[in-house]
Write a protein that holds these residues in place. Structure first.
Motif, short mmCIF file in Angstrom:
data_model
loop_
_atom_site.label_atom_id
_atom_site.label_comp_id
_atom_site.label_asym_id
_atom_site.label_seq_id
_atom_site.Cartn_x
_atom_site.Cartn_y
_atom_site.Cartn_z
N TYR A 134 34.60 26.18 27.33
CA TYR A 134 33.90 24.90 27.27
C TYR A 134 32.83 24.87 28.35
O TYR A 134 33.13 25.07 29.54
CB TYR A 134 34.90 23.76 27.46
CG TYR A 134 34.24 22.41 27.59
CD1 TYR A 134 33.66 21.78 26.49
CD2 TYR A 134 34.18 21.77 28.82
CE1 TYR A 134 33.05 20.54 26.62
CE2 TYR A 134 33.56 20.53 28.96
CZ TYR A 134 33.00 19.92 27.86
OH TYR A 134 32.38 18.71 27.99
N PHE A 135 31.58 24.59 27.96
CA PHE A 135 30.45 24.65 28.88
C PHE A 135 30.22 23.30 29.55
O PHE A 135 30.05 22.27 28.88
CB PHE A 135 29.19 25.08 28.13
CG PHE A 135 27.96 25.21 28.99
CD1 PHE A 135 27.87 26.22 29.94
CD2 PHE A 135 26.91 24.32 28.85
CE1 PHE A 135 26.74 26.35 30.73
CE2 PHE A 135 25.78 24.45 29.64
CZ PHE A 135 25.69 25.47 30.58
N GLN A 136 30.24 23.30 30.89
CA GLN A 136 29.92 22.10 31.66
C GLN A 136 28.45 22.17 32.09
O GLN A 136 28.11 22.95 32.98
CB GLN A 136 30.83 21.98 32.88
CG GLN A 136 32.29 21.72 32.54
CD GLN A 136 33.14 21.48 33.78
OE1 GLN A 136 32.90 22.04 34.83
NE2 GLN A 136 34.15 20.63 33.64
N PRO A 137 27.57 21.38 31.47
CA PRO A 137 26.13 21.54 31.71
C PRO A 137 25.68 21.20 33.12
O PRO A 137 24.71 21.78 33.61
CB PRO A 137 25.50 20.57 30.69
CG PRO A 137 26.58 19.60 30.36
CD PRO A 137 27.86 20.35 30.45
N GLU A 138 26.39 20.30 33.81
CA GLU A 138 25.95 19.92 35.14
C GLU A 138 26.12 21.05 36.17
O GLU A 138 25.36 21.16 37.13
CB GLU A 138 26.68 18.66 35.64
CG GLU A 138 28.16 18.84 35.94
CD GLU A 138 29.05 18.83 34.70
OE1 GLU A 138 30.27 18.94 34.86
OE2 GLU A 138 28.51 18.71 33.58
N SER A 139 27.10 21.91 35.95
CA SER A 139 27.36 23.01 36.88
C SER A 139 27.16 24.38 36.26
O SER A 139 27.25 25.40 36.94
CB SER A 139 28.78 22.90 37.44
OG SER A 139 29.73 22.90 36.38
N HIS A 140 26.92 24.42 34.93
CA HIS A 140 26.74 25.68 34.20
C HIS A 140 27.98 26.58 34.31
O HIS A 140 27.86 27.79 34.47
CB HIS A 140 25.49 26.42 34.69
CG HIS A 140 24.21 25.77 34.29
ND1 HIS A 140 23.00 26.40 34.36
CD2 HIS A 140 23.95 24.53 33.81
CE1 HIS A 140 22.05 25.58 33.95
NE2 HIS A 140 22.61 24.44 33.61
N ASP A 170 18.67 23.15 39.71
CA ASP A 170 20.00 23.30 39.15
C ASP A 170 21.04 22.88 40.18
O ASP A 170 20.84 23.06 41.39
CB ASP A 170 20.25 24.76 38.73
CG ASP A 170 19.42 25.16 37.54
OD1 ASP A 170 18.94 24.26 36.82
OD2 ASP A 170 19.24 26.37 37.32
#
Length: 280
Positions: A139-145, A60
């Motif tokens: 809003y979810f940022q998947p690269e940083s969770h 991650d």
């Protein structure tokens, strides 16, 4: 086991990809013992194992960053935990230092409530029953969770915080602390307004970098937790801006591993001045 985990992360940070059998030999532990350590680190999102190897590739984003300069980030986290009091409500923004801070806070046994916009930290803490965790929406940022944006800010408006801890991506002496992502920077800046005190947790390397966006100005920052590598110029600026500076000492030893053509691999430790202490 914690010291061994630090050595594992130091080795992987320096060499990216190491065979598990070789790692066990270098650390002088059985493969069974090492696999238990690797299982724990992998569950925390800090490493990845593939085909008999351990590496940071594929871990991650936050977990991978936790592996770099892990020893010093752990010390920064422990120092920051000392200022947290029982019964407080605190907020944590995303970042490797903040994730380690959350873990150290759980280990301290202090009765606190953590509010965070980091899904990584919330998941990281879900098996720590002593700590109450509230995850903000957005809003979810998947690269940083991380959850960011107007909805996250709106969710944070209902809370009154004793302390807010956050990391940074850079520093500008004329403006303050900076971030690389606009939405994350805007969200953190707005959430900081809900806190009585705001603290930056970051390693000293960030003070010679610049992020693209303003994160938080000096007049909103109560204190900074970093290491003794901070430049004299940055230290002077912080003191002139009435920001309390807390510096932790660097690790006494750095764990290294090298392999030369035609020679067996070896592990050695060296002090900050570069003098070799031991090799095997």
């Amino acid at each position: 086991m914690k010291d061994r985990n630090v050595r594992i992360l130091d080795l992987l940070a320096a060499h990216k990809n190491i065979k598990v059998t070789m790692l066990a030999e270098l650390l002088d532990v059985s493969q069974v013992t090492l696999r238990k350590d690797l299982d724990n680190l992998e569950k925390r999102g800090m490493i990845r194992r593939t085909h008999g190897y351990a590496s940071l590739d594929g871990a991650d984003d936050t977990g991978r960053r936790m592996a770099f300069n892990h020893s010093i980030k752990r010390k920064i986290a422990r120092a920051a935990v000392e200022i947290v009091e029982d019964g407080e409500t605190i907020m944590l923004e995303s970042g490797s230092c903040c994730a380690l801070f959350a873990e150290e806070l759980a280990l301290s046994g202090k009765n606190v409530t953590i509010i965070t916009n980091s899904a990584f930290i919330a998941n990281f803490m879900c098996k720590k029953p002593a700590v109450k965790v509230i995850l903000l929406g957005g809003y979810f940022q998947p690269e940083s969770h991380v959850l960011v944006g107007p909805m996250t800010i709106k969710c944070g408006e209902i809370f009154y915080l004793d302390k807010f801890f956050l990391g940074c991506d850079g520093f500008i002496s004329d403006n303050g602390f900076t971030g690389r992502d606009l939405l994350r920077a805007e969200t953190a800046g707005e959430l900081a307004k809900r806190a009585k005190k705001v603290f930056i947790l970051t390693e000293s390397a960030k003070f010679i970098r610049r992020g693209a966006y303003n994160l938080i100005p000096f007049d909103k920052v109560t204190g900074v937790f970093t290491d003794e590598g901070i430049s004299k110029e940055a230290e002077t600026v912080l003191r002139e801006k009435n920001v309390t500076l807390n510096k932790v000492a660097p690790g006494e030893e750095l764990i290294k591993w090298r392999q030369y053509p035609g020679q067996p691999p070896f592990i050695y430790t060296e002090k900050e001045n570069g003098n070799t202490l031991r090799s095997s």
